[in-house]
Structure formats: C-alpha cells, structure tokens
Write a protein that holds these residues in place. Structure first.
Motif, PDB file in Angstrom:
ATOM      1  N   MET A   1       0.845  -1.319  -0.076  1.00  0.00           N
ATOM      2  CA  MET A   1       0.056   0.070   0.008  1.00  0.00           C
ATOM      3  C   MET A   1       0.822   1.251  -0.194  1.00  0.00           C
ATOM      4  SD  MET A   1      -2.744   1.017   2.744  1.00  0.00           S
ATOM      5  CE  MET A   1      -1.673   1.303   4.271  1.00  0.00           C
ATOM      6  N   VAL A   2       0.547   2.148  -0.967  1.00  0.00           N
ATOM      7  CA  VAL A   2       1.349   3.265  -1.103  1.00  0.00           C
ATOM      8  C   VAL A   2       0.717   4.534  -0.115  1.00  0.00           C
ATOM      9  CG1 VAL A   2       2.216   5.265  -2.385  1.00  0.00           C
ATOM     10  CG2 VAL A   2       2.100   2.850  -3.234  1.00  0.00           C
ATOM     11  N   LEU A   3       1.648   5.030   0.765  1.00  0.00           N
ATOM     12  CA  LEU A   3       1.042   5.953   1.881  1.00  0.00           C
ATOM     13  C   LEU A   3       0.235   7.085   0.993  1.00  0.00           C
ATOM     14  CD1 LEU A   3       3.478   5.989   4.708  1.00  0.00           C
ATOM     15  CD2 LEU A   3       1.088   5.085   4.872  1.00  0.00           C
ATOM     16  N   ALA A   4       0.866   7.545   0.219  1.00  0.00           N
ATOM     17  CA  ALA A   4       0.191   8.815  -0.551  1.00  0.00           C
ATOM     18  C   ALA A   4      -1.185   8.385  -1.271  1.00  0.00           C
ATOM     19  CB  ALA A   4       1.167   9.294  -1.807  1.00  0.00           C
ATOM     20  N   GLN A   5      -1.553   7.104  -1.269  1.00  0.00           N
ATOM     21  CA  GLN A   5      -2.954   6.989  -1.737  1.00  0.00           C
ATOM     22  C   GLN A   5      -4.034   6.683  -0.521  1.00  0.00           C
ATOM     23  OE1 GLN A   5      -1.773   3.313  -3.864  1.00  0.00           O
ATOM     24  NE2 GLN A   5      -2.176   4.554  -5.903  1.00  0.00           N
ATOM     25  N   VAL A   6      -3.471   6.761   0.676  1.00  0.00           N
ATOM     26  CA  VAL A   6      -4.421   6.596   1.514  1.00  0.00           C
ATOM     27  C   VAL A   6      -5.431   8.048   1.835  1.00  0.00           C
ATOM     28  CG1 VAL A   6      -4.622   6.321   4.364  1.00  0.00           C
ATOM     29  CG2 VAL A   6      -2.911   4.938   2.808  1.00  0.00           C
ATOM     30  N   PRO A   7      -6.633   7.762   1.575  1.00  0.00           N
ATOM     31  CA  PRO A   7      -7.649   8.980   1.649  1.00  0.00           C
ATOM     32  C   PRO A   7      -8.204   9.306   2.863  1.00  0.00           C
ATOM     33  CG  PRO A   7      -8.832   7.139   0.887  1.00  0.00           C
ATOM     34  CD  PRO A   7      -7.268   6.653   1.372  1.00  0.00           C
ATOM     35  N   VAL A   8      -8.488  10.539   3.052  1.00  0.00           N
ATOM     36  CA  VAL A   8      -8.879  11.143   4.233  1.00  0.00           C
ATOM     37  C   VAL A   8     -10.556  10.508   4.375  1.00  0.00           C
ATOM     38  CG1 VAL A   8     -10.085  13.009   3.249  1.00  0.00           C
ATOM     39  CG2 VAL A   8      -9.647  12.997   5.830  1.00  0.00           C
ATOM     40  N   THR A   9     -11.238  10.131   3.391  1.00  0.00           N
ATOM     41  CA  THR A   9     -12.335   9.347   3.460  1.00  0.00           C
ATOM     42  C   THR A   9     -12.213   8.019   4.244  1.00  0.00           C
ATOM     43  OG1 THR A   9     -11.868   8.179   1.349  1.00  0.00           O
ATOM     44  CG2 THR A   9     -13.562  10.223   1.346  1.00  0.00           C
ATOM     45  N   LEU A  10     -11.091   7.491   4.489  1.00  0.00           N
ATOM     46  CA  LEU A  10     -11.103   6.232   5.448  1.00  0.00           C
ATOM     47  C   LEU A  10     -11.485   6.434   6.721  1.00  0.00           C
ATOM     48  CD1 LEU A  10      -9.792   3.427   4.671  1.00  0.00           C
ATOM     49  CD2 LEU A  10      -7.555   4.044   5.548  1.00  0.00           C
ATOM     50  N   PHE A  11     -11.527   7.717   7.240  1.00  0.00           N
ATOM     51  CA  PHE A  11     -12.028   7.964   8.601  1.00  0.00           C
ATOM     52  C   PHE A  11     -13.616   7.569   8.611  1.00  0.00           C
ATOM     53  CE2 PHE A  11      -7.895   9.812   8.944  1.00  0.00           C
ATOM     54  CZ  PHE A  11      -7.474   9.767  10.309  1.00  0.00           C
ATOM     55  N   THR A  12     -14.074   7.520   7.595  1.00  0.00           N
ATOM     56  CA  THR A  12     -15.789   7.293   7.370  1.00  0.00           C
ATOM     57  C   THR A  12     -15.807   5.617   7.841  1.00  0.00           C
ATOM     58  OG1 THR A  12     -15.695   6.639   5.301  1.00  0.00           O
ATOM     59  CG2 THR A  12     -16.265   8.896   5.809  1.00  0.00           C
ATOM     60  N   VAL A  13     -14.719   4.753   7.684  1.00  0.00           N
ATOM     61  CA  VAL A  13     -14.725   3.591   8.187  1.00  0.00           C
ATOM     62  C   VAL A  13     -14.942   3.631   9.842  1.00  0.00           C
ATOM     63  CG1 VAL A  13     -13.565   1.336   8.294  1.00  0.00           C
ATOM     64  CG2 VAL A  13     -13.782   2.797   6.235  1.00  0.00           C
ATOM     65  N   VAL A  14     -13.835   4.436  10.339  1.00  0.00           N
ATOM     66  CA  VAL A  14     -14.001   4.594  11.847  1.00  0.00           C
ATOM     67  C   VAL A  14     -15.348   5.138  12.385  1.00  0.00           C
ATOM     68  CG1 VAL A  14     -12.836   5.530  13.827  1.00  0.00           C
ATOM     69  CG2 VAL A  14     -11.485   5.083  11.747  1.00  0.00           C
ATOM     70  N   MET A  15     -15.877   6.188  11.621  1.00  0.00           N
ATOM     71  CA  MET A  15     -17.116   6.575  12.143  1.00  0.00           C
ATOM     72  C   MET A  15     -18.009   5.553  12.171  1.00  0.00           C
ATOM     73  SD  MET A  15     -17.369  10.372  10.249  1.00  0.00           S
ATOM     74  CE  MET A  15     -19.088  10.726  10.632  1.00  0.00           C
ATOM     75  N   GLY A  16     -18.320   4.733  11.055  1.00  0.00           N
ATOM     76  CA  GLY A  16     -19.203   3.400  10.634  1.00  0.00           C
ATOM     77  C   GLY A  16     -19.231   2.646  12.100  1.00  0.00           C
ATOM     78  N   LEU A  17     -17.801   2.352  12.381  1.00  0.00           N
ATOM     79  CA  LEU A  17     -17.567   1.250  13.288  1.00  0.00           C
ATOM     80  C   LEU A  17     -17.828   1.739  14.743  1.00  0.00           C
ATOM     81  CD1 LEU A  17     -14.276  -0.503  12.073  1.00  0.00           C
ATOM     82  CD2 LEU A  17     -16.770  -1.480  11.997  1.00  0.00           C
ATOM     83  N   CYS A  18     -17.752   3.023  15.068  1.00  0.00           N
ATOM     84  CA  CYS A  18     -18.021   3.649  16.341  1.00  0.00           C
ATOM     85  C   CYS A  18     -19.425   3.598  16.562  1.00  0.00           C
ATOM     86  CB  CYS A  18     -17.303   5.112  16.416  1.00  0.00           C
ATOM     87  SG  CYS A  18     -15.625   5.098  16.786  1.00  0.00           S
ATOM     88  N   GLY A  19     -20.161   3.941  15.642  1.00  0.00           N
ATOM     89  CA  GLY A  19     -21.486   4.051  15.262  1.00  0.00           C
ATOM     90  C   GLY A  19     -22.078   2.521  15.874  1.00  0.00           C
TER      91      GLY A  19
END
Length: 313
Positions: A1-19
């Motif tokens: 995985m190239v770090l430059a490709q990690v999107p900020v939208t990945l935090f929606t995964v955290v939001m979903g799992l918290c919910g």
C-alpha cells in the motif's frame, strides 16, 4: 500500500464502526443482554481506529503534498472533519469503560473539530468558486460532527459547550439541506462513486435527536420532529437501495454505516425514554439491517484491500 494513496475518506470507516459499537450496545441494553457483541465491536473499532490514524499520520508526515491536494479537492475537503468526528465518537465508545480516556479524547477532539469546521466553511465561502457538481451529501459531515460534540459533551459535564456545537451543527444542517436537495433535484445525478453518500441524509436529524434530548433532558416536540425526519430519510434512501446495491464497491459505501447506526441508537433511546415498544421494534429491525451492512462492508473492504483495489481511482 502506498501511503500517498491513503484517503481522508478512510475515517468514515472509523465513524461507521464507532456507530456500530454504540448501536450494538443500545440494542443489548434494550434486550437486557450482556455487552458481549458490542465488546467485540469495541475491540475491532479500536484496532481499525489505530490503524487508520497511524496510516494517515504517516501520510501527513511523508506526503504532505498529497494531503494538500486532498484539501484543495472540492469533494474530499468535506471529509476532513471526519478525523475529529472519529475522535469524538470514540470518546463516546470509551465513556462507559474508561471515562478518563473518554474525557482526554474529547478534550483533543473538540478544538480540532472547531478548527476543521472553520477551515472547511472558510474554504466554502473563500475566493475559489464551487460548482453544483461539487456539492454532495458529504457536505453534511462537518455539520453532523458539531452536533455529536453535544452528545458526548453533556455526560462529560460540558453542557454549554454542547449547546454551542449543537447550535452550529443544526443551523448548518438546515442551510445545507436546502442546497443539497436543490442539487439532487435540479442538477445532474451524483457520480456513481458518490451515490452511497445519499444515506448521509439520515445522520443529521438522528444525531440531532440524541443531542437535543441530552441537552434539554426530555423528549419534547422538537425531538419528535427530528426523529421522524430521520425516519422519512430512511424511507427515501430505502427506495434507492436496489440502485445502490448494484454499484461497484468503493470506500464511499461506508457512508451507509454511520447514518444507519445513528438512527438505530436514536430509536432505542426514544423507546427507552417513552417506554415505546413500537420504537424498540424499529430499533431492532434497523440493528439487524446494520449488522448485515457492516458484515458486507468489512468483507468487501478486505477483499478490495487484498486485491489492491481499495484506494484505486
């Protein structure tokens, strides 16, 4: 995985799992069960939260230009407050088990949420022009995050702070709702990759209900209006499910998770406050759908990650 490709939208995964964790906890409480499933979800959420936070921090340190490009992008800009929202939500997840840690996370998240809200809104009304096609339901994310501060802040003793953030979130929800509905009705359809964000329409009235009840300490008429607006948007989104299910998988599908979790928690809270068996039934029905969706999202995310497709495009 190239770090430059990690999107900020990945935090929606955290939001979903918290919910998801909070919804399971509410469902277990309504059914009189021990917190076993929510405990397992809590551990999973902690692991994913740590992984996503470390990955994006590494991107910030090693590829700041890539982060700057995301910030300048008219669509991904709205996802940056998902970082602070994830911290606020995780403080809610930790509140019952480690209140000291919850308070610490909250104290870090709130200033970050305020800064990101001001930065995003300043970007919206700044010198650059946005087109109708740039507006999506994801623009609700900064507003939703402010309301969530009240849900966590009241049990931690920050009532006036909760009123401030709830007020900010609710007024921006009203403004953005008019803009988003105008865009959805009178302009070109959302691009395929962004169509799952339609479900975000459910989130603001759902978290608004939870924040309002926490702040006023009662289920009043306005709280009922908010909950029923959330149910209306659930029904509107449900009509779109066949079309959404046919779309190729992308990270935007995680937009399905948090809004459904929020309306599930709101249903259980309403059932508990009023002794309403009908709302408890609605809560269990929504929870069953949420469990199926989370299971599908985890499987498809893992598969896309294994194939190297998760951050493509």
């Amino acid at each position: 995985m190239v770090l430059a490709q990690v999107p900020v939208t990945l935090f929606t995964v955290v939001m979903g799992l918290c919910g998801f964790t909070l919804a399971l906890r509410a469902g277990e409480a309504a059914a009189g069960l021990a917190h076993l499933a929510s405990g397992a979800a809590h551990v999973l959420t902690l692991a994913v939260f740590a992984g996503v936070a470390l990955a994006y921090l590494a991107k910030v340190l090693r590829h700041p230009q890539a982060v700057a490009e995301e910030w300048r992008h008219p669509v991904s800009l709205a996802f940056f407050p998902a970082i602070s929202i994830s911290l606020v939500l995780f403080s809610l997840v930790m509140l019952e088990v480690m209140p000291g840690v919850a308070r610490g996370l909250f104290m870090v998240a709130v200033p970050m949420q305020l800064v990101l809200t001001l930065a995003v809104v300043s970007g919206w009304i700044g010198s650059r022009a946005f087109e109708h096609g740039h507006l999506t339901p994801a623009w609700f994310i900064p507003a939703v995050g402010n309301v969530i501060v009240a849900i966590a802040g009241v049990p931690l003793g920050f009532v006036e702070l909760g009123w401030f953030f709830a007020s900010v979130g609710l007024i921006f929800w009203v403004v953005l709702l008019a803009l988003v509905m105008n865009r959805l009705i009178f302009h070109d359809p959302l691009p395929e990759r962004l169509q799952p964000t339609l479900v975000i329409l459910v989130a603001p009235p759902s978290v608004g209900y939870l924040a309002w009840v926490a702040l006023v300490g009662d289920v009043d008429a306005f709280a009922r209006v908010l909950l029923n607006i959330a149910y209306l948007f659930v029904l509107i989104v449900a009509v779109q499910v066949p079309r959404l299910a046919a779309l190729p998988f992308s990270l935007s599908h995680w937009a399905l998770s948090f809004p459904l979790a929020a309306v599930t928690v709101a249903s259980f809270a309403h059932a508990a406050a009023l002794g309403s068996a009908g709302h408890a039934v609605i809560g269990f029905g929504l929870l069953a759908v949420l469990v199926a969706i989370i299971a599908g999202l985890i499987w498809r995310t893992g598969r896309a990650l294994a194939l190297g497709h998760l951050f493509a495009g």
